[in-house]
Design an enzyme around this catalytic site. Sequence first.
Site, PDB file in Angstrom:
ATOM      1  N   GLU A 137       2.057   6.623   1.867  1.00 20.15           N
ATOM      2  CA  GLU A 137       1.135   6.700   2.920  1.00 20.15           C
ATOM      3  C   GLU A 137       0.574   8.129   4.195  1.00 20.15           C
ATOM      4  OE1 GLU A 137      -1.261   4.832   2.949  1.00 20.15           O
ATOM      5  OE2 GLU A 137      -1.435   2.879   1.422  1.00 20.15           O
ATOM      6  N   ASP A 277      -2.135   4.191 -10.036  1.00 16.70           N
ATOM      7  CA  ASP A 277      -3.221   5.251  -9.874  1.00 16.70           C
ATOM      8  C   ASP A 277      -2.814   6.438  -9.454  1.00 16.70           C
ATOM      9  OD1 ASP A 277      -2.588   4.243  -7.304  1.00 16.70           O
ATOM     10  OD2 ASP A 277      -4.783   3.468  -7.025  1.00 16.70           O
ATOM     11  N   GLU A 370     -11.727  -7.200  -4.689  1.00 17.71           N
ATOM     12  CA  GLU A 370     -10.793  -6.253  -4.739  1.00 17.71           C
ATOM     13  C   GLU A 370      -9.907  -6.306  -5.886  1.00 17.71           C
ATOM     14  OE1 GLU A 370      -9.044  -4.124  -2.808  1.00 17.71           O
ATOM     15  OE2 GLU A 370      -6.633  -4.360  -3.505  1.00 17.71           O
ATOM     16  N   GLU A 391     -13.135   3.965  -3.792  1.00 17.46           N
ATOM     17  CA  GLU A 391     -13.259   4.998  -4.876  1.00 17.46           C
ATOM     18  C   GLU A 391     -14.795   4.440  -5.602  1.00 17.46           C
ATOM     19  OE1 GLU A 391     -11.158   2.429  -3.194  1.00 17.46           O
ATOM     20  OE2 GLU A 391      -8.989   3.891  -3.691  1.00 17.46           O
ATOM     21  N   THR A 474      -5.899  12.583  -3.265  1.00 21.94           N
ATOM     22  CA  THR A 474      -6.088  11.444  -3.275  1.00 21.94           C
ATOM     23  C   THR A 474      -6.679  10.327  -2.241  1.00 21.94           C
ATOM     24  OG1 THR A 474      -5.327   8.767  -4.545  1.00 21.94           O
ATOM     25  CG2 THR A 474      -3.770  10.528  -2.740  1.00 21.94           C
TER      26      THR A 474
END
Length: 576
Positions: A137, A277, A370, A391, A474
Amino acid sequence: MLCRDIQTWVLIFLVISPTIFNISLSAGLDSRRAAKKRRMSEKVRKMFYHAYDNYMTYAFPHDELKPLTKTFTNSLSELGNLKLEYLPQKYNGSALTLIESLSSLVIMGNNTEFEKAVLWLSDNLTFDVDARINLFECNIRVLGGLVSSHILATDSTSRLVQGLYKNQLLFLAEDLGRRFLPAFDTPTGLPYAWINLKYGVMENETTETSTSGCGSLILEMGALSRLTGDPRFESAALQALRKLWSMRSSLNLLGTTLDVATGEWIEYSSGIGAGVDSFYEYLIKAHILFGRDEFWRMFQSAYLAVQKYFRHGPWYHEADMRTGKATYWQLTSLQAFWPGLQVLVGDIAAANSSHREFVYLWEKFGVLPERYLLDHQMLHPTEKYYPLRPELAESTFYLYQATKDPWYIEVGESIVDSLNLYTKVEGGFASIKDVTTMDLEDHQHSFFLAEMCKYLYLLFDDSFLVDRNYIFTTEGHPLPVMSSWHERIPTYIQSNGTSVKSENLAKRAHAMSLRVCPATTLNSGHSSQRIESACHIHDARGDHRCSTDDDCGVDSTTCRQRSCSMAGYCGLWFFV
Ligand code: DMJ
């Protein structure tokens, strides 16, 4: 004689008038579309500033805004920390949302605020804090935000007052990168998921991490090495990536969680969503940014395995990495990035059909839940939330870049409308706790500013991208594709079929610049006409299954015959 002249003129008029009519009709349509895009980009700009101004007023210099109570949270130490363990006592935040907003400010052309933010961070930001943070993160949000903004601050556009910027963001990034390095000191070279910024890896730290946690570091750490000349960052990230790849199964599949001390898998089931991902994303993007064949080879094998074992028509389920057998049939909000990745690969038809499924779900619930159980056609009982994830907006932006199909503009508009309707509050934008009740949660995630607003804005106004070639990390932070970082400038095929090697041609010469899917206007029976993408290709049998290649049809982008996989699904198995 006169009569013959008149006849000739009438004939000429009859021949050319439909053309004139068509030209003026399409010019009218074009200008209406341009006006709509301008209106929409303005709307998104307002959304961004509503989120940003409220953060600056009620939360800065803490990490994120709590929009319902107009207060803050020092959430950097909480990200990825589901059980909220080992929270710091004296941590006051790192202005996370400001760092995440930097590149969006530039993209929206606000150089004054960008400069103010850069100067504040230069004078005040420190990483010498006793806080245990999640490496992944902190890398994508903080390191990525700083590295990208350093490049934007030093590119040829002179955004900052001359002499003001002396690489302060890069020094901060380098300091942070150094604090990451102890995490890689494991028997496998795979990094710990957690590190204390001041004291390094804690005693008895957990050795469990995720595939994306150790496989999505190469863009930021690679860029940091190229900028500083210190190879340690790139080499640590590369070593971790290679080790991770060596742990793949004979089917070229990876699991979701693993042990960094033993190099053993903990969770064998995986898909394209949470925990995995960005691993796929970073392989293809690292290839685009650094031009290394190694990344392409890994990506190609990994992508083919995903299409072969996870794909079910337009959906992707999870499967056991050892057997390829389906495990969980779930559609998650995070998976919505995948069509965007497929655009980069050039697999536009597959991107289009999968994107469409996420749009259906968005329309059904008003936002994306979600987790949705595909096998039961119902919401996951506990994961009904929508934390403002970007996304779907991201994929919509990529697909519009590739196709210029106005249908994607409509999708973007409906995303904007839903966000304003359900999540906008006086103090910012709030996450949704439950999509069935639309109850709100007191949290405005920093990626709302880094990604959601940025991708929506770029969907409607891409002037930032004109004549420049960026990849987005990302977390949505742009990194330029430069020949000095590129191992080799790839060969690009021009529209006349000849191939060339030239940096200029490398600009936007990837699938994003293709315009392959014209729109058709369908008469839906109502007074308003619905725009339909001509690229919406179903597999021939309609149920997405196939028994022979003939069932699969032709890929709209490459005109290549799609083939039938061993598992019985259509796909384009050989590309580029
Ligand atoms: C972002 O932090 C990044 O996109 C990350 O890769 C996963 N998802 C969140 C937003 O949903």
